[in-house]
Scaffold this motif. Structure first.
Motif, PDB file in Angstrom:
ATOM      1  N   ARG A 244       0.799  -1.145  -0.176  1.00  0.00           N
ATOM      2  CA  ARG A 244       0.258   0.129  -0.074  1.00  0.00           C
ATOM      3  C   ARG A 244       0.882   1.273  -0.070  1.00  0.00           C
ATOM      4  NH1 ARG A 244      -4.982   0.156  -1.665  1.00  0.00           N
ATOM      5  NH2 ARG A 244      -6.104  -0.496  -0.221  1.00  0.00           N
TER       6      ARG A 244
ATOM      7  N   GLU B 233       1.984   1.952  -3.434  1.00  0.00           N
ATOM      8  CA  GLU B 233       0.981   2.111  -4.300  1.00  0.00           C
ATOM      9  C   GLU B 233       0.542   3.561  -4.117  1.00  0.00           C
ATOM     10  OE1 GLU B 233      -3.712   0.811  -4.825  1.00  0.00           O
ATOM     11  OE2 GLU B 233      -2.686   0.057  -3.345  1.00  0.00           O
TER      12      GLU B 233
ATOM     13  N   ASP C  72      -5.574   4.060   2.490  1.00  0.00           N
ATOM     14  CA  ASP C  72      -6.642   3.378   1.892  1.00  0.00           C
ATOM     15  C   ASP C  72      -7.393   4.483   1.192  1.00  0.00           C
ATOM     16  OD1 ASP C  72      -6.145   1.053   2.825  1.00  0.00           O
ATOM     17  OD2 ASP C  72      -7.768   1.122   4.440  1.00  0.00           O
ATOM     18  N   GLU C  73      -7.782   5.709   1.791  1.00  0.00           N
ATOM     19  CA  GLU C  73      -8.012   6.901   0.781  1.00  0.00           C
ATOM     20  C   GLU C  73      -7.457   7.370  -0.206  1.00  0.00           C
ATOM     21  OE1 GLU C  73     -10.945   8.789   4.646  1.00  0.00           O
ATOM     22  OE2 GLU C  73      -8.862   9.408   4.166  1.00  0.00           O
TER      23      GLU C  73
ATOM     24  N   ALA D 204      -5.476   5.901  -1.985  1.00  0.00           N
ATOM     25  CA  ALA D 204      -5.428   4.704  -3.121  1.00  0.00           C
ATOM     26  C   ALA D 204      -6.711   4.655  -4.116  1.00  0.00           C
ATOM     27  CB  ALA D 204      -5.298   3.225  -2.502  1.00  0.00           C
ATOM     28  N   GLU D 205      -7.884   5.121  -3.458  1.00  0.00           N
ATOM     29  CA  GLU D 205      -9.076   5.154  -4.064  1.00  0.00           C
ATOM     30  C   GLU D 205      -9.350   6.670  -4.859  1.00  0.00           C
ATOM     31  OE1 GLU D 205     -11.080   2.674  -4.559  1.00  0.00           O
ATOM     32  OE2 GLU D 205      -9.726   1.357  -3.569  1.00  0.00           O
TER      33      GLU D 205
ATOM     34  N   ASP E 272      -9.426   9.849  -7.192  1.00  0.00           N
ATOM     35  CA  ASP E 272      -9.647  10.064  -8.563  1.00  0.00           C
ATOM     36  C   ASP E 272      -8.635  11.284  -8.679  1.00  0.00           C
ATOM     37  OD1 ASP E 272     -10.088  10.473 -11.111  1.00  0.00           O
ATOM     38  OD2 ASP E 272     -12.019  10.527 -10.896  1.00  0.00           O
TER      39      ASP E 272
END
Length: 276
Positions: A100, A103, A150-151, A153-154, A156
């Motif tokens: 992560r 990423e 996590d946020e 990674a999502e 836009d």
């Protein structure tokens, strides 16, 4: 045209002492003129030491790793290392957390690039009509860099980049306005172009391909150089005074001399020669 473009703040400059060598692990590279070997994403570079420092930092060009010398995370490395992951390095966390980390590093790097441009837009006097909107989007972008892994990674990023780009385009138009015809070269294919001594004042060179172009003695004062590909471009004795949205990686990828005039937002690369 002679606006004073300040150097980016320290948080938008790489500080390897506060990073865990993320660019040396997260990013892939292929054996080429820029890299001596292949490396997959998530695989530590063979030159990375246990203390997260490069073992051949002073000899990167001689050892065939020119690509490393023209890369700059713009402060994303220390942001992910110290803020997103709270000072935990990729060797000490679980394999999933390390994945992560690798990423989100490129995500934060993109956000820091946008912060860099927005911060510079606030130093352009002619762009004052959009400064309030720039400040608002600057604050929002900084908030995004503080999201959880996590946020991030999502996120836009292309959609956010588009919103930023609208403002940067307007800032560019305001800054380049004035007497004389402005050259529109946005996205132009100028690979290997012979532009020695060319008058490119206030030119729109956004995203232009200037790879190996001869810009010796060219006048680039007040030009918009956001995203321009300057790899191996010859900037010997060129005048980039007041050129804006120019980043250190772009300058590092070009060739130049002691006679090249640069805006204060970037530094003269150590590998540039003094010229004839």
């Amino acid at each position: 045209m002679q606006q004073n473009i300040a150097a980016p703040p320290s948080e938008l400059r790489a500080d390897c002492s506060r990073c865990f060598g993320l660019c040396c692990v997260a990013l892939p590279f292929t054996a080429s003129a820029d890299f001596a070997t292949d490396k997959a994403a998530g695989e530590p570079c063979g030159n990375l030491r246990e203390d997260f420092r490069c073992g051949i930092h002073s000899q990167l060009r001689q050892k065939g790793f020119t690509g490393c010398t023209v890369y700059d995370c713009l402060g994303a490395g220390q942001k992910v290392s110290q803020v997103t992951f709270g000072g935990r390095d990729w060797r000490s966390v679980s394999r999933e957390d390390a994945r992560r980390m690798f990423e989100v590093f490129p995500v934060v790097r993109q956000l820091h690039e946008l912060l860099r441009y927005l911060t510079e837009a606030l130093t352009l006097p002619a762009a004052r009509p959009v400064h309030a909107d720039v400040r608002a989007l600057l604050a929002e972008t900084e908030r995004l860099t503080l999201l959880t892994a996590d946020e991030l990674a999502e996120l836009d990023v292309p959609a956010h980049r588009q919103r930023v780009n609208v403002l940067l385009l307007r800032a560019s138009e305001l800054t380049r306005a004035g007497a004389g015809r402005r050259k529109e070269r946005r996205g132009a294919d100028l690979i290997g172009a012979r532009l020695k001594g060319a008058d490119l004042r206030r030119a729109n060179l956004r995203g232009a391909y200037l790879i190996a172009a001869d810009l010796t003695g060219a006048d680039l004062r007040g030009a918009d150089l956001i995203g321009a590909d300057l790899r191996d471009a010859d900037l010997t004795d060129a005048d980039l005074t007041g050129a804006f949205f120019l980043t250190q990686p772009q300058v590092n990828a070009a060739r130049g001399s002691d006679g090249t005039k640069l805006p204060s937002s970037v530094s003269r690369p150590g590998h540039w020669t003094a010229g004839p």
